[in-house]
Design an enzyme around this catalytic site. Structure first.
Site, PDB file in Angstrom:
ATOM      1  N   THR A 124      -6.583  20.541 -42.006  1.00 14.05           N
ATOM      2  CA  THR A 124      -7.722  20.079 -41.219  1.00 14.05           C
ATOM      3  C   THR A 124      -7.530  20.301 -39.715  1.00 14.05           C
ATOM      4  OG1 THR A 124      -8.856  18.040 -40.539  1.00 14.05           O
ATOM      5  CG2 THR A 124      -6.638  17.769 -41.359  1.00 14.05           C
ATOM      6  N   ASP A 125      -8.650  20.416 -39.001  1.00  7.55           N
ATOM      7  CA  ASP A 125      -8.570  20.519 -37.532  1.00  7.55           C
ATOM      8  C   ASP A 125      -8.033  19.233 -36.897  1.00  7.55           C
ATOM      9  OD1 ASP A 125     -10.810  18.893 -37.955  1.00  7.55           O
ATOM     10  OD2 ASP A 125     -12.193  20.128 -36.786  1.00  7.55           O
ATOM     11  N   GLU A 126      -8.049  18.130 -37.650  1.00  8.29           N
ATOM     12  CA  GLU A 126      -7.623  16.846 -37.058  1.00  8.29           C
ATOM     13  C   GLU A 126      -6.149  16.838 -36.685  1.00  8.29           C
ATOM     14  OE1 GLU A 126      -9.080  13.254 -38.722  1.00  8.29           O
ATOM     15  OE2 GLU A 126     -10.966  14.146 -39.339  1.00  8.29           O
ATOM     16  N   TYR A 152      -3.991   9.367 -41.222  1.00  7.27           N
ATOM     17  CA  TYR A 152      -4.450  10.508 -42.038  1.00  7.27           C
ATOM     18  C   TYR A 152      -4.004  11.834 -41.415  1.00  7.27           C
ATOM     19  CZ  TYR A 152      -7.542  14.333 -43.423  1.00  7.27           C
ATOM     20  OH  TYR A 152      -8.025  15.558 -43.815  1.00  7.27           O
ATOM     21  N   LYS A 156      -1.285  14.745 -42.631  1.00 16.61           N
ATOM     22  CA  LYS A 156      -1.648  16.151 -42.862  1.00 16.61           C
ATOM     23  C   LYS A 156      -0.793  17.072 -41.982  1.00 16.61           C
ATOM     24  CE  LYS A 156      -4.531  17.716 -45.089  1.00 16.61           C
ATOM     25  NZ  LYS A 156      -4.585  18.145 -46.530  1.00 16.61           N
TER      26      LYS A 156
HETATM   27  P1  NAD Z   1     -11.694  14.191 -51.460  1.00 19.39           P
HETATM   28  O1  NAD Z   1     -11.133  12.859 -51.091  1.00 19.39           O
HETATM   29  O2  NAD Z   1     -13.126  14.317 -51.800  1.00 19.39           O
HETATM   30  O3  NAD Z   1     -10.850  14.799 -52.695  1.00 19.39           O
HETATM   31  C1  NAD Z   1      -9.467  14.629 -52.831  1.00 19.39           C
HETATM   32  C2  NAD Z   1      -9.097  14.862 -54.299  1.00 19.39           C
HETATM   33  O4  NAD Z   1      -7.664  14.763 -54.422  1.00 19.39           O
HETATM   34  C3  NAD Z   1      -9.694  13.833 -55.261  1.00 19.39           C
HETATM   35  O5  NAD Z   1     -10.249  14.472 -56.391  1.00 19.39           O
HETATM   36  C4  NAD Z   1      -8.513  12.975 -55.653  1.00 19.39           C
HETATM   37  O6  NAD Z   1      -8.629  12.387 -56.937  1.00 19.39           O
HETATM   38  C5  NAD Z   1      -7.370  13.974 -55.572  1.00 19.39           C
HETATM   39  N1  NAD Z   1      -6.066  13.324 -55.386  1.00 19.39           N
HETATM   40  C6  NAD Z   1      -5.742  12.357 -54.467  1.00 19.39           C
HETATM   41  N2  NAD Z   1      -4.460  12.004 -54.604  1.00 19.39           N
HETATM   42  C7  NAD Z   1      -3.942  12.768 -55.611  1.00 19.39           C
HETATM   43  C8  NAD Z   1      -2.661  12.858 -56.213  1.00 19.39           C
HETATM   44  N3  NAD Z   1      -1.632  12.100 -55.790  1.00 19.39           N
HETATM   45  N4  NAD Z   1      -2.478  13.745 -57.223  1.00 19.39           N
HETATM   46  C9  NAD Z   1      -3.517  14.517 -57.662  1.00 19.39           C
HETATM   47  N5  NAD Z   1      -4.750  14.454 -57.135  1.00 19.39           N
HETATM   48  C10 NAD Z   1      -4.964  13.599 -56.118  1.00 19.39           C
HETATM   49  O7  NAD Z   1     -11.290  15.138 -50.244  1.00 19.39           O
HETATM   50  P2  NAD Z   1     -12.001  16.466 -49.698  1.00 19.39           P
HETATM   51  O8  NAD Z   1     -12.920  16.108 -48.600  1.00 19.39           O
HETATM   52  O9  NAD Z   1     -12.480  17.280 -50.824  1.00 19.39           O
HETATM   53  O10 NAD Z   1     -10.733  17.175 -49.022  1.00 19.39           O
HETATM   54  C11 NAD Z   1      -9.942  18.101 -49.752  1.00 19.39           C
HETATM   55  C12 NAD Z   1      -8.866  18.666 -48.828  1.00 19.39           C
HETATM   56  O11 NAD Z   1      -9.462  19.321 -47.726  1.00 19.39           O
HETATM   57  C13 NAD Z   1      -7.935  17.595 -48.235  1.00 19.39           C
HETATM   58  O12 NAD Z   1      -6.626  18.106 -48.238  1.00 19.39           O
HETATM   59  C14 NAD Z   1      -8.456  17.411 -46.814  1.00 19.39           C
HETATM   60  O13 NAD Z   1      -7.419  17.022 -45.947  1.00 19.39           O
HETATM   61  C15 NAD Z   1      -8.961  18.801 -46.506  1.00 19.39           C
HETATM   62  N6  NAD Z   1     -10.067  18.884 -45.516  1.00 19.39           N
HETATM   63  C16 NAD Z   1     -11.212  18.156 -45.693  1.00 19.39           C
HETATM   64  C17 NAD Z   1     -12.263  18.291 -44.789  1.00 19.39           C
HETATM   65  C18 NAD Z   1     -13.559  17.541 -44.935  1.00 19.39           C
HETATM   66  O14 NAD Z   1     -14.424  17.605 -44.063  1.00 19.39           O
HETATM   67  N7  NAD Z   1     -13.792  16.820 -46.025  1.00 19.39           N
HETATM   68  C19 NAD Z   1     -12.131  19.152 -43.697  1.00 19.39           C
HETATM   69  C20 NAD Z   1     -10.936  19.877 -43.549  1.00 19.39           C
HETATM   70  C21 NAD Z   1      -9.923  19.743 -44.476  1.00 19.39           C
HETATM   71  O1  TDX Z   2     -19.878   4.854 -40.952  1.00 14.45           O
HETATM   72  C1  TDX Z   2     -19.520   5.762 -40.186  1.00 14.45           C
HETATM   73  N1  TDX Z   2     -20.021   5.803 -38.926  1.00 14.45           N
HETATM   74  C2  TDX Z   2     -19.669   6.757 -38.006  1.00 14.45           C
HETATM   75  O2  TDX Z   2     -20.145   6.742 -36.872  1.00 14.45           O
HETATM   76  C3  TDX Z   2     -18.575   6.789 -40.586  1.00 14.45           C
HETATM   77  C4  TDX Z   2     -17.987   6.799 -41.966  1.00 14.45           C
HETATM   78  C5  TDX Z   2     -18.234   7.733 -39.661  1.00 14.45           C
HETATM   79  N2  TDX Z   2     -18.748   7.725 -38.406  1.00 14.45           N
HETATM   80  C6  TDX Z   2     -18.331   8.770 -37.439  1.00 14.45           C
HETATM   81  C7  TDX Z   2     -16.825   8.917 -37.300  1.00 14.45           C
HETATM   82  C8  TDX Z   2     -16.633  10.388 -37.034  1.00 14.45           C
HETATM   83  O3  TDX Z   2     -16.738  10.637 -35.635  1.00 14.45           O
HETATM   84  O4  TDX Z   2     -18.776  10.023 -37.978  1.00 14.45           O
HETATM   85  C9  TDX Z   2     -17.808  11.056 -37.742  1.00 14.45           C
HETATM   86  C10 TDX Z   2     -17.408  11.668 -39.088  1.00 14.45           C
HETATM   87  O5  TDX Z   2     -16.691  10.675 -39.812  1.00 14.45           O
HETATM   88  P1  TDX Z   2     -16.102  10.964 -41.269  1.00 14.45           P
HETATM   89  O6  TDX Z   2     -17.198  11.422 -42.159  1.00 14.45           O
HETATM   90  O7  TDX Z   2     -15.302   9.767 -41.678  1.00 14.45           O
HETATM   91  O8  TDX Z   2     -15.177  12.227 -41.013  1.00 14.45           O
HETATM   92  P2  TDX Z   2     -13.946  12.493 -40.013  1.00 14.45           P
HETATM   93  O9  TDX Z   2     -13.237  11.259 -39.653  1.00 14.45           O
HETATM   94  O10 TDX Z   2     -14.458  13.361 -38.895  1.00 14.45           O
HETATM   95  O11 TDX Z   2     -12.988  13.379 -40.982  1.00 14.45           O
HETATM   96  C11 TDX Z   2     -13.551  14.401 -41.841  1.00 14.45           C
HETATM   97  O12 TDX Z   2     -13.365  15.676 -41.310  1.00 14.45           O
HETATM   98  C12 TDX Z   2     -12.058  16.162 -41.233  1.00 14.45           C
HETATM   99  C13 TDX Z   2     -12.908  14.337 -43.231  1.00 14.45           C
HETATM  100  O13 TDX Z   2     -13.073  13.031 -43.762  1.00 14.45           O
HETATM  101  C14 TDX Z   2     -11.458  14.707 -43.172  1.00 14.45           C
HETATM  102  O14 TDX Z   2     -10.904  14.755 -44.489  1.00 14.45           O
HETATM  103  C15 TDX Z   2     -11.340  16.071 -42.551  1.00 14.45           C
HETATM  104  O15 TDX Z   2      -9.992  16.407 -42.386  1.00 14.45           O
END
Ligand code: NAD
Ligand code: TDX
Length: 339
Positions: A124-126, A152, A156
């Site tokens: 992730t960019d975070e 988090y 990562k």
């Molecule tokens: P998500 O929470 O929707 O999915 C995570 C999945 O991992 C779930 O199906 C969960 O059951 C599984 N999991 C958790 N712990 C586990 C374990 N110990 N063993 C096996 N499976 C396990 O998350 P997502 O948003 O789909 O993110 C997927 C990946 O992409 C993550 O690594 C996250 O850091 C990365 N990522 C997410 C975003 C975003 O915006 N959502 C952006 C950049 C990177």
């Molecule tokens: O209730 C809310 N109110 C609000 O203002 C929630 C849940 C979020 N927010 C704000 C916080 C963030 O600035 O919205 C923005 C996005 O929040 P999230 O959806 O929780 O995402 P973020 O924290 O940016 O992280 C997401 O992007 C990077 C994913 O959850 C991560 O897994 C990924 O790595």
């Protein structure tokens, strides 16, 4: 036929990746290892369950014997499994260390023993930390030093560095991708877009953190999947690739757009206390993946892509309503009750 082990394929991005890849690579086989944590949902790949090219294994990435067995069957690993929600990492960091750090190391150790496999670590960019609002030209490049702020993102960043250390020390074929915020179908409804959309369908207000001026760079999940496939097939081993949409929006701008698309007024915004340590701005410099692999986003343009995503949640109410009626209620009360 290529055989791929996907971890975390029952979550948001992983399940989109399963559908995306099996539709485009008809001769690939995928095994999905997922523990079905709160965000994992077998319904996300129900349509694939009868497909002979797909197998679901319910298990934990920390189960070394199981991982070893699956590793033998595959030629490459795409590692999504993680605890992924910043707010949950503030409530309880421990599972983030167990899955994101130790779980990743378990996979890498198994890979080291098996040898000869490609490992794509989805990050992730975070991990880069936060950019200031006053400098709109600043972006994260792959050379930006890691400076994570939440439990988090710290977990990562640790896993990214462990993955790259296995490449450097043991010569494994490891790649790392760092993507910006994703949106699209099957996102667990505690992340901001599906949370706000489903609250509004129910006539509930949307909880906006702090001043709402925090900026995120939004990318459609299928553009992310396309980038991952390009990195898996053509990326250079040992390299980090940033992935981003050049689609920066403040949370306030995002909220106004969601309200406008859904025909609701500004009175639905409930300002709530800020997230502790809330990163101000993320922005990705994606020039490396563009120039080396020819990738560019094609599905992320707003407002159309956001409107289509909102429509998916309107059309798939059964999917999110089942989630929101379970353990979710306890989380919601804890997270927003006294805010
Ligand atoms: P998500 O929470 O929707 O999915 C995570 C999945 O991992 C779930 O199906 C969960 O059951 C599984 N999991 C958790 N712990 C586990 C374990 N110990 N063993 C096996 N499976 C396990 O998350 P997502 O948003 O789909 O993110 C997927 C990946 O992409 C993550 O690594 C996250 O850091 C990365 N990522 C997410 C975003 C975003 O915006 N959502 C952006 C950049 C990177
Ligand atoms: O209730 C809310 N109110 C609000 O203002 C929630 C849940 C979020 N927010 C704000 C916080 C963030 O600035 O919205 C923005 C996005 O929040 P999230 O959806 O929780 O995402 P973020 O924290 O940016 O992280 C997401 O992007 C990077 C994913 O959850 C991560 O897994 C990924 O790595």
């Amino acid at each position: 036929m290529r055989s791929i082990l996907v971890t975390g394929g029952s979550g948001f991005i992983g399940s989109n990746f399963l559908h995306f890849v099996l539709a485009r690579r008809p001769d690939w086989r995928i095994v999905n290892l997922d523990s079905l944590s709160y965000s994992g949902n077998r319904e996300n790949h129900a349509g694939l369950e009868g497909d002979p090219r797909f197998r679901f294994v319910h298990g934990d990435i920390n189960d070394r014997a199981l991982v070893d067995e699956l590793m033998r069957e595959c030629e490459a690993v795409v590692h999504f499994a993680a605890e992924s929600h910043v707010d949950r990492s503030i409530l309880d960091p421990r599972p983030f260390i167990e899955t994101n750090v130790l779980g990743t190391q378990t996979l890498l150790e198994s890979l080291r023993r098996a040898g000869g496999r490609r490992f794509l670590h989805v990050s992730t960019d975070e991990v880069y930390g936060s950019l200031p609002l006053g400098d709109p030209e600043s972006r994260f490049s792959e050379e930006t030093p890691l400076n994570p702020h939440s439990p988090y993102s710290a977990s990562k960043a640790a896993s990214d560095m462990i993955a790259l250390s296995y490449q450097h020390t043991f010569g494994l074929d490891v790649l790392v991708t760092r993507c910006s915020n994703n949106f699209g179908p099957y996102q667990f409804p505690e992340k901001v877009i599906p949370l706000f959309v489903t609250n509004l369908i129910d006539g509930e207000p949307v909880p906006l953190y702090g001043d709402g001026l925090n900026v995120r760079d939004w990318l459609h999940v299928e553009d992310h999947c396309e980038a991952l496939l390009a990195v898996l097939e053509r990326g250079k081993g040992g390299r980090v690739y940033n992935i981003g949409g050049s689609n920066e929006r403040s949370n306030l701008e995002l909220t106004h757009l969601v309200l406008d698309i859904m025909g609701r007024g500004r009175e639905m915004i409930r300002p709530v206390a800020d997230r502790p340590g809330h990163d101000r701005r993320y922005a990705i410099d994606a020039r490396r993946i563009r120039s080396e692999l020819g990738w560019a986003p094609s599905r992320s343009a707003w407002p159309q892509a956001l409107a289509a995503t909102i429509q998916w949640y309107v059309d798939n109410e059964r999917w999110w309503r089942r989630i929101k009626s379970g353990e979710y209620r306890t989380y919601y009360a804890l997270q927003y009750g006294a805010r």
